[in-house]
Motif scaffolding. Sequence first.
Motif, PDB file in Angstrom:
ATOM      1  N   LEU B 105       0.843  -1.201   0.000  1.00  0.00           N
ATOM      2  CA  LEU B 105       0.000   0.000   0.000  1.00  0.00           C
ATOM      3  C   LEU B 105       0.877   1.249   0.000  1.00  0.00           C
ATOM      4  CD1 LEU B 105      -2.854   1.390   0.392  1.00  0.00           C
ATOM      5  CD2 LEU B 105      -2.385   1.266   2.851  1.00  0.00           C
ATOM      6  N   HIS B 106       1.850   1.256   0.879  1.00  0.00           N
ATOM      7  CA  HIS B 106       2.705   2.441   1.019  1.00  0.00           C
ATOM      8  C   HIS B 106       3.541   2.704  -0.227  1.00  0.00           C
ATOM      9  CE1 HIS B 106       2.590   2.426   5.709  1.00  0.00           C
ATOM     10  NE2 HIS B 106       1.436   2.714   5.154  1.00  0.00           N
ATOM     11  N   GLU B 107       3.875   1.622  -0.942  1.00  0.00           N
ATOM     12  CA  GLU B 107       4.693   1.788  -2.138  1.00  0.00           C
ATOM     13  C   GLU B 107       3.836   1.965  -3.386  1.00  0.00           C
ATOM     14  OE1 GLU B 107       7.155  -1.672  -1.925  1.00  0.00           O
ATOM     15  OE2 GLU B 107       7.969  -1.004   0.021  1.00  0.00           O
ATOM     16  N   GLY B 108       2.526   2.046  -3.183  1.00  0.00           N
ATOM     17  CA  GLY B 108       1.638   2.301  -4.316  1.00  0.00           C
ATOM     18  C   GLY B 108       1.384   1.083  -5.183  1.00  0.00           C
ATOM     19  N   ARG B 109       1.795  -0.119  -4.702  1.00  0.00           N
ATOM     20  CA  ARG B 109       1.541  -1.333  -5.485  1.00  0.00           C
ATOM     21  C   ARG B 109       0.155  -1.885  -5.230  1.00  0.00           C
ATOM     22  NH1 ARG B 109       4.574  -5.135  -3.376  1.00  0.00           N
ATOM     23  NH2 ARG B 109       5.715  -3.891  -1.851  1.00  0.00           N
ATOM     24  N   ALA B 110      -0.440  -1.514  -4.093  1.00  0.00           N
ATOM     25  CA  ALA B 110      -1.799  -1.967  -3.795  1.00  0.00           C
ATOM     26  C   ALA B 110      -2.722  -0.752  -3.769  1.00  0.00           C
ATOM     27  CB  ALA B 110      -1.835  -2.668  -2.445  1.00  0.00           C
ATOM     28  N   LYS B 111      -3.957  -0.974  -4.121  1.00  0.00           N
ATOM     29  CA  LYS B 111      -4.919   0.126  -4.171  1.00  0.00           C
ATOM     30  C   LYS B 111      -5.886   0.054  -2.994  1.00  0.00           C
ATOM     31  CE  LYS B 111      -5.251   1.401  -9.012  1.00  0.00           C
ATOM     32  NZ  LYS B 111      -4.336   0.549  -9.775  1.00  0.00           N
ATOM     33  N   TYR B 112      -6.645   1.117  -2.853  1.00  0.00           N
ATOM     34  CA  TYR B 112      -7.797   1.115  -1.943  1.00  0.00           C
ATOM     35  C   TYR B 112      -8.919   1.797  -2.693  1.00  0.00           C
ATOM     36  CZ  TYR B 112      -6.079   5.871  -1.231  1.00  0.00           C
ATOM     37  OH  TYR B 112      -5.639   7.149  -1.436  1.00  0.00           O
ATOM     38  N   ALA B 113     -10.131   1.720  -2.168  1.00  0.00           N
ATOM     39  CA  ALA B 113     -11.284   2.274  -2.884  1.00  0.00           C
ATOM     40  C   ALA B 113     -11.073   3.759  -3.146  1.00  0.00           C
ATOM     41  CB  ALA B 113     -12.557   2.051  -2.082  1.00  0.00           C
ATOM     42  N   SER B 114     -11.224   4.110  -4.396  1.00  0.00           N
ATOM     43  CA  SER B 114     -10.928   5.468  -4.844  1.00  0.00           C
ATOM     44  C   SER B 114     -11.875   6.503  -4.219  1.00  0.00           C
ATOM     45  CB  SER B 114     -11.031   5.499  -6.369  1.00  0.00           C
ATOM     46  OG  SER B 114     -10.305   6.576  -6.875  1.00  0.00           O
ATOM     47  N   VAL B 199     -19.679   7.687  -5.941  1.00  0.00           N
ATOM     48  CA  VAL B 199     -20.209   6.426  -5.410  1.00  0.00           C
ATOM     49  C   VAL B 199     -20.526   5.460  -6.554  1.00  0.00           C
ATOM     50  CG1 VAL B 199     -22.228   5.389  -4.300  1.00  0.00           C
ATOM     51  CG2 VAL B 199     -21.045   7.284  -3.182  1.00  0.00           C
ATOM     52  N   LEU B 200     -21.107   5.980  -7.641  1.00  0.00           N
ATOM     53  CA  LEU B 200     -21.392   5.096  -8.781  1.00  0.00           C
ATOM     54  C   LEU B 200     -20.104   4.538  -9.383  1.00  0.00           C
ATOM     55  CD1 LEU B 200     -24.361   6.829 -10.649  1.00  0.00           C
ATOM     56  CD2 LEU B 200     -24.393   5.171  -8.770  1.00  0.00           C
ATOM     57  N   MET B 201     -19.035   5.332  -9.259  1.00  0.00           N
ATOM     58  CA  MET B 201     -17.743   4.863  -9.775  1.00  0.00           C
ATOM     59  C   MET B 201     -17.170   3.722  -8.943  1.00  0.00           C
ATOM     60  SD  MET B 201     -15.862   8.471 -10.618  1.00  0.00           S
ATOM     61  CE  MET B 201     -16.764   9.800 -11.433  1.00  0.00           C
ATOM     62  N   ARG B 223     -19.038 -12.431  -8.156  1.00  0.00           N
ATOM     63  CA  ARG B 223     -20.248 -13.154  -8.528  1.00  0.00           C
ATOM     64  C   ARG B 223     -21.158 -12.377  -9.449  1.00  0.00           C
ATOM     65  NH1 ARG B 223     -20.571 -18.362  -6.092  1.00  0.00           N
ATOM     66  NH2 ARG B 223     -22.024 -18.433  -7.832  1.00  0.00           N
ATOM     67  N   LYS B 224     -21.026 -11.082  -9.476  1.00  0.00           N
ATOM     68  CA  LYS B 224     -21.860 -10.297 -10.392  1.00  0.00           C
ATOM     69  C   LYS B 224     -21.003  -9.223 -11.031  1.00  0.00           C
ATOM     70  CE  LYS B 224     -26.577 -10.911  -8.942  1.00  0.00           C
ATOM     71  NZ  LYS B 224     -27.709 -10.412  -8.161  1.00  0.00           N
ATOM     72  N   SER B 225     -21.385  -8.802 -12.212  1.00  0.00           N
ATOM     73  CA  SER B 225     -20.551  -7.859 -12.944  1.00  0.00           C
ATOM     74  C   SER B 225     -20.710  -6.443 -12.386  1.00  0.00           C
ATOM     75  CB  SER B 225     -20.923  -7.871 -14.424  1.00  0.00           C
ATOM     76  OG  SER B 225     -22.108  -7.133 -14.621  1.00  0.00           O
ATOM     77  N   ASN B 226     -19.739  -5.597 -12.694  1.00  0.00           N
ATOM     78  CA  ASN B 226     -19.761  -4.204 -12.240  1.00  0.00           C
ATOM     79  C   ASN B 226     -21.063  -3.506 -12.622  1.00  0.00           C
ATOM     80  OD1 ASN B 226     -17.184  -4.767 -11.462  1.00  0.00           O
ATOM     81  ND2 ASN B 226     -16.170  -3.459 -12.990  1.00  0.00           N
ATOM     82  N   ASP B 227     -21.463  -3.672 -13.871  1.00  0.00           N
ATOM     83  CA  ASP B 227     -22.646  -2.958 -14.349  1.00  0.00           C
ATOM     84  C   ASP B 227     -23.932  -3.464 -13.686  1.00  0.00           C
ATOM     85  OD1 ASP B 227     -21.432  -1.065 -16.016  1.00  0.00           O
ATOM     86  OD2 ASP B 227     -21.187  -2.539 -17.621  1.00  0.00           O
ATOM     87  N   GLU B 228     -23.987  -4.773 -13.479  1.00  0.00           N
ATOM     88  CA  GLU B 228     -25.163  -5.326 -12.777  1.00  0.00           C
ATOM     89  C   GLU B 228     -25.285  -4.757 -11.370  1.00  0.00           C
ATOM     90  OE1 GLU B 228     -26.023  -9.923 -13.688  1.00  0.00           O
ATOM     91  OE2 GLU B 228     -23.889  -9.512 -13.379  1.00  0.00           O
ATOM     92  N   LEU B 229     -24.148  -4.702 -10.686  1.00  0.00           N
ATOM     93  CA  LEU B 229     -24.153  -4.225  -9.303  1.00  0.00           C
ATOM     94  C   LEU B 229     -24.517  -2.738  -9.246  1.00  0.00           C
ATOM     95  CD1 LEU B 229     -20.918  -6.024  -8.051  1.00  0.00           C
ATOM     96  CD2 LEU B 229     -23.265  -6.534  -7.331  1.00  0.00           C
ATOM     97  N   ARG B 230     -23.969  -1.981 -10.177  1.00  0.00           N
ATOM     98  CA  ARG B 230     -24.246  -0.543 -10.215  1.00  0.00           C
ATOM     99  C   ARG B 230     -25.740  -0.292 -10.424  1.00  0.00           C
ATOM    100  NH1 ARG B 230     -19.687   1.779 -12.311  1.00  0.00           N
ATOM    101  NH2 ARG B 230     -19.976   0.442 -14.131  1.00  0.00           N
ATOM    102  N   GLN B 231     -26.308  -1.043 -11.367  1.00  0.00           N
ATOM    103  CA  GLN B 231     -27.741  -0.887 -11.644  1.00  0.00           C
ATOM    104  C   GLN B 231     -28.574  -1.243 -10.403  1.00  0.00           C
ATOM    105  OE1 GLN B 231     -29.231  -0.036 -14.947  1.00  0.00           O
ATOM    106  NE2 GLN B 231     -30.852   0.417 -13.459  1.00  0.00           N
ATOM    107  N   ALA B 232     -28.198  -2.323  -9.754  1.00  0.00           N
ATOM    108  CA  ALA B 232     -28.943  -2.747  -8.556  1.00  0.00           C
ATOM    109  C   ALA B 232     -28.877  -1.664  -7.484  1.00  0.00           C
ATOM    110  CB  ALA B 232     -28.369  -4.056  -8.013  1.00  0.00           C
ATOM    111  N   ILE B 267     -21.208   8.012 -16.602  1.00  0.00           N
ATOM    112  CA  ILE B 267     -20.204   8.422 -15.612  1.00  0.00           C
ATOM    113  C   ILE B 267     -19.073   9.167 -16.308  1.00  0.00           C
ATOM    114  CG2 ILE B 267     -18.349   7.410 -14.188  1.00  0.00           C
ATOM    115  CD1 ILE B 267     -20.469   5.294 -13.326  1.00  0.00           C
ATOM    116  N   ASP B 268     -18.525  10.138 -15.669  1.00  0.00           N
ATOM    117  CA  ASP B 268     -17.361  10.857 -16.197  1.00  0.00           C
ATOM    118  C   ASP B 268     -16.122   9.977 -16.002  1.00  0.00           C
ATOM    119  OD1 ASP B 268     -15.234  12.460 -16.775  1.00  0.00           O
ATOM    120  OD2 ASP B 268     -15.873  14.152 -15.517  1.00  0.00           O
ATOM    121  N   TRP B 269     -15.844   9.159 -16.999  1.00  0.00           N
ATOM    122  CA  TRP B 269     -14.760   8.178 -16.846  1.00  0.00           C
ATOM    123  C   TRP B 269     -13.388   8.843 -16.802  1.00  0.00           C
ATOM    124  CZ3 TRP B 269     -16.222   3.989 -14.765  1.00  0.00           C
ATOM    125  CH2 TRP B 269     -17.511   3.484 -15.016  1.00  0.00           C
TER     126      TRP B 269
END
Lengths: 258, 317
Positions: B105-114, B199-201, B223-232, B267-269
């Motif tokens: 995390l500290h070296e920027g190799r791991a991410k966290y929720a943006s 949040v949608l991102m 178990r479910k795709s990004n778009d499915e989850l976002r819609q839900a 979304i503003d990608w």
Amino acid sequence: MKDKQDDLINYVIALGDDSLILGQRLSEWCYHAPFLEEDLALANVALDFIGRAQMFYEYASQLETRVLKENARSADQIAFLRDTRDYRNLLIVELPIGDFAFTMARQFTVDVFNQLYLQQLVNSTDSTLAAIAGKAIKETDYHLRRSQEWMLRLGDGTDESHQRMEKALKELWGYTAELFTMSAYETALLRDGISIDRTALCSDWRKIVTELLQQATLKVPSDEWQVTGGREGLHTEHQGDILAKMQYLQRTYPGLEW
Amino acid sequence: MTNFKLNEVELEAAFQSRIDSEQKIEPKDWMPEGYRKNLIRQMSQHAHSEVIGMQPEGNWILRAPTLRRKIVLLAKVQDEGGHGLYLYSATETLGITREELIDALHEGRAKYASIFNYPSLTWADVGTIGWLVDGAAIVNQITLQRTSYGPYARSMVRICKEESFHQRQGYEALMVMAQGSPEQKKMAQDSLNRWWWPVLMMFGPHDAESANSAKSMKWKIKRKSNDELRQAFIDQTIPQVEYLGLKVPDPDLKWNQERGQYDFGEIDWAEFERVIGGNGPCNRQRLEHHRRVDREGQWVRDALAAYEAKQQARSAA
Ligand SMILES: [Fe+2]
Ligand SMILES: [Fe+2]
Ligand SMILES: [Fe+2]
């Protein structure tokens, strides 16, 4: 009769202030602690103190209602809407958190005191105070187990931790005298068995603290100086900083529900 | 010498058939290296998110407006730390240490929720984060209760319970404001305006563009795709927004009778990429805070280790 009621309200609020201000200080560690387990543990202790403050203020609010009816303050009004001079907390709880050694040294000295104090307060003739003490003492047993363990670890850990701990003890030692200083309203309530004689707890406190410091290879600081005044609202300058943050929303948007 | 070891292809086929028949994979089981890596990436990212997420909300503990709100918020932030701890332990079952994960995390190799690279500017943000950020996390995590890796699935069951509690508390805090003074309503609406799109991102890129998705779905890590989850999430949240009397900042949002779902704007990608790429308002602050606290705590951890070593030496003597 009215004076006695005022004394009791002042006393209950002072106990609430001790808890709230220490809880506020401890919660500064949440996401600043040396490791994650300690973030959680310090938050736990902070929660106990803020919860304790809430119980004291609720009681003070009930007591005010008996006298002032609808003009009585709510617990939150008591907690958030006074100025520095009207807070009654001991100076030791308002001091900044310092480093982890200072926080633990303060916690240890206060925990030892609280345990002795609450052991007496459970026998208060005021049944509400006795009940609050009964709940608080279980929490304090846990707080003390923790702070005691940290005194040993830091005192008998590395050279650096040992030095930091001795420095911390020196810096706060002169504030411990106030733990044993009676305010006028506490003295007045003593006769009816409502309040506790703080002065009588000093020798036990000293014995327990000295023993543990020795075990932790730490020197007991000398009693060169002491500062008191919190019970009369004569605080350090730190109190204002605490309140500025704590009261910010209540002051910026007066009279709203949150 | 007879070699009873199955070859890699056979092992992988057996592994996949266990996955396909919904059996949980446990720490001691054989697993493809890619599965292990993929899990470490996702689980540690989740753990880091819980911990970094303590910052924007923790920012308000000292300023919480009432005793009750202070207690609720402090307990919530503490819960998030607990989730982090729990997830680090679950990740450690994959043969990696918490220290290694934190180094990454500290070296920027791991991410966290943006999402946590956005600032919490007002008290309303505390409510919004609980309601929407925890709410979005739940939508994702509920499906992860059925993820194929046992320790991860079990940690999700426990964490989800607390997250729903957080979501209700957040919503309730915002409700008080939405029904409060004009200033409070404005604060609530402003907060929703700022957090809605980020949040949608949280659900990630569109399925077609999601680099890790296909493999994760095959292995049932996801178990479910990004778009499915976002819609839900949108479908369940809009009625809650309306109940508050607030409006989401999306002119294209409308109910689609045919689909039985909401249509919503794009979304503003570019912003998504910008924030993930390190150029959000708080990226440097969040990471630097974590690094600094870690540095400042080093002497305490050293003291603890030294004390424990002494204790061991004493009891051995
Ligand atoms: Fe969480
Ligand atoms: Fe989460
Ligand atoms: Fe949460």
